[in-house]
Design a protein around this motif. Sequence first.
Motif, PDB file in Angstrom:
ATOM      1  N   MET A  62      53.335 -24.740  46.384  1.00 31.90           N
ATOM      2  CA  MET A  62      53.011 -25.957  45.648  1.00 31.90           C
ATOM      3  C   MET A  62      53.639 -27.175  46.335  1.00 31.90           C
ATOM      4  SD  MET A  62      53.728 -26.863  41.636  1.00 31.90           S
ATOM      5  CE  MET A  62      55.493 -26.993  41.852  1.00 31.90           C
ATOM      6  N   VAL A  63      54.889 -27.045  46.768  1.00 32.15           N
ATOM      7  CA  VAL A  63      55.565 -28.147  47.450  1.00 32.15           C
ATOM      8  C   VAL A  63      54.849 -28.472  48.760  1.00 32.15           C
ATOM      9  CG1 VAL A  63      57.702 -28.823  48.627  1.00 32.15           C
ATOM     10  CG2 VAL A  63      57.809 -27.759  46.371  1.00 32.15           C
ATOM     11  N   LYS A  64      54.436 -27.451  49.488  1.00 37.15           N
ATOM     12  CA  LYS A  64      53.704 -27.675  50.739  1.00 37.15           C
ATOM     13  C   LYS A  64      52.412 -28.444  50.475  1.00 37.15           C
ATOM     14  CE  LYS A  64      55.254 -23.723  53.472  1.00 37.15           C
ATOM     15  NZ  LYS A  64      54.840 -22.465  54.121  1.00 37.15           N
ATOM     16  N   ASP A  65      51.690 -28.050  49.443  1.00 42.62           N
ATOM     17  CA  ASP A  65      50.440 -28.740  49.105  1.00 42.62           C
ATOM     18  C   ASP A  65      50.692 -30.204  48.750  1.00 42.62           C
ATOM     19  OD1 ASP A  65      49.009 -26.428  49.570  1.00 42.62           O
ATOM     20  OD2 ASP A  65      48.902 -25.864  47.446  1.00 42.62           O
ATOM     21  N   ILE A  66      51.737 -30.453  47.981  1.00 46.11           N
ATOM     22  CA  ILE A  66      52.064 -31.825  47.585  1.00 46.11           C
ATOM     23  C   ILE A  66      52.433 -32.654  48.820  1.00 46.11           C
ATOM     24  CG2 ILE A  66      53.759 -33.240  46.352  1.00 46.11           C
ATOM     25  CD1 ILE A  66      53.795 -31.015  44.200  1.00 46.11           C
ATOM     26  N   LEU A  67      53.226 -32.067  49.703  1.00 43.59           N
ATOM     27  CA  LEU A  67      53.613 -32.786  50.924  1.00 43.59           C
ATOM     28  C   LEU A  67      52.401 -33.093  51.799  1.00 43.59           C
ATOM     29  CD1 LEU A  67      56.966 -31.043  51.888  1.00 43.59           C
ATOM     30  CD2 LEU A  67      56.644 -33.358  51.027  1.00 43.59           C
ATOM     31  N   ILE A  71      51.285 -36.814  52.938  1.00 40.94           N
ATOM     32  CA  ILE A  71      51.093 -37.142  54.351  1.00 40.94           C
ATOM     33  C   ILE A  71      49.697 -37.706  54.577  1.00 40.94           C
ATOM     34  CG2 ILE A  71      50.859 -36.114  56.660  1.00 40.94           C
ATOM     35  CD1 ILE A  71      53.234 -34.262  55.861  1.00 40.94           C
ATOM     36  N   ALA A  72      48.709 -37.083  53.933  1.00 44.66           N
ATOM     37  CA  ALA A  72      47.327 -37.555  54.076  1.00 44.66           C
ATOM     38  C   ALA A  72      47.162 -38.950  53.467  1.00 44.66           C
ATOM     39  CB  ALA A  72      46.367 -36.568  53.427  1.00 44.66           C
ATOM     40  N   GLU A  73      47.752 -39.194  52.316  1.00 48.11           N
ATOM     41  CA  GLU A  73      47.646 -40.495  51.659  1.00 48.11           C
ATOM     42  C   GLU A  73      48.319 -41.598  52.472  1.00 48.11           C
ATOM     43  OE1 GLU A  73      49.144 -40.274  47.646  1.00 48.11           O
ATOM     44  OE2 GLU A  73      47.617 -38.809  47.046  1.00 48.11           O
TER      45      GLU A  73
END
Length: 91
Positions: A62-67, A71-73
Motif C-alpha cells: 500500500m505504501v509503495k502504491d501511494i508513493l 511521484i506521478a503527481e
Amino acid sequence: MDKKLEQLFFAVLGGALAVKEKIETSNEEIKNWQEKSEETARTFFDEMAQRGEKEKEQFKDMVKDILKEIIAEMNLATKDDLEKLKKELDQ
C-alpha cells in the motif's frame, strides 16, 4: 472403647487418603489444563505472528502504491526514466 477408637483412626486415615487422592487428581487436572493453555497460547501467538507478516506485506504494498502516485503527481523522474535518459545520452 478400643474398637471405636480403632474405627475412628481408620475413618480418619481413609479420609486423609481420599483427600490425598483428590489432591493428586486435581494436580493432574491442573497440569493438563496448564499444558493446554500453553499450547493454546503458542498457537495464538503463531497465528498472530503469521497475520502480522501478512499485514506487513499488505501495508508495504500500500505504501509503495501511494508513493508511486505521489511521484506521478509531482512529475518526479523515476529510476526507469533515468535509465532511459542514460541510454539515450550514451547513444
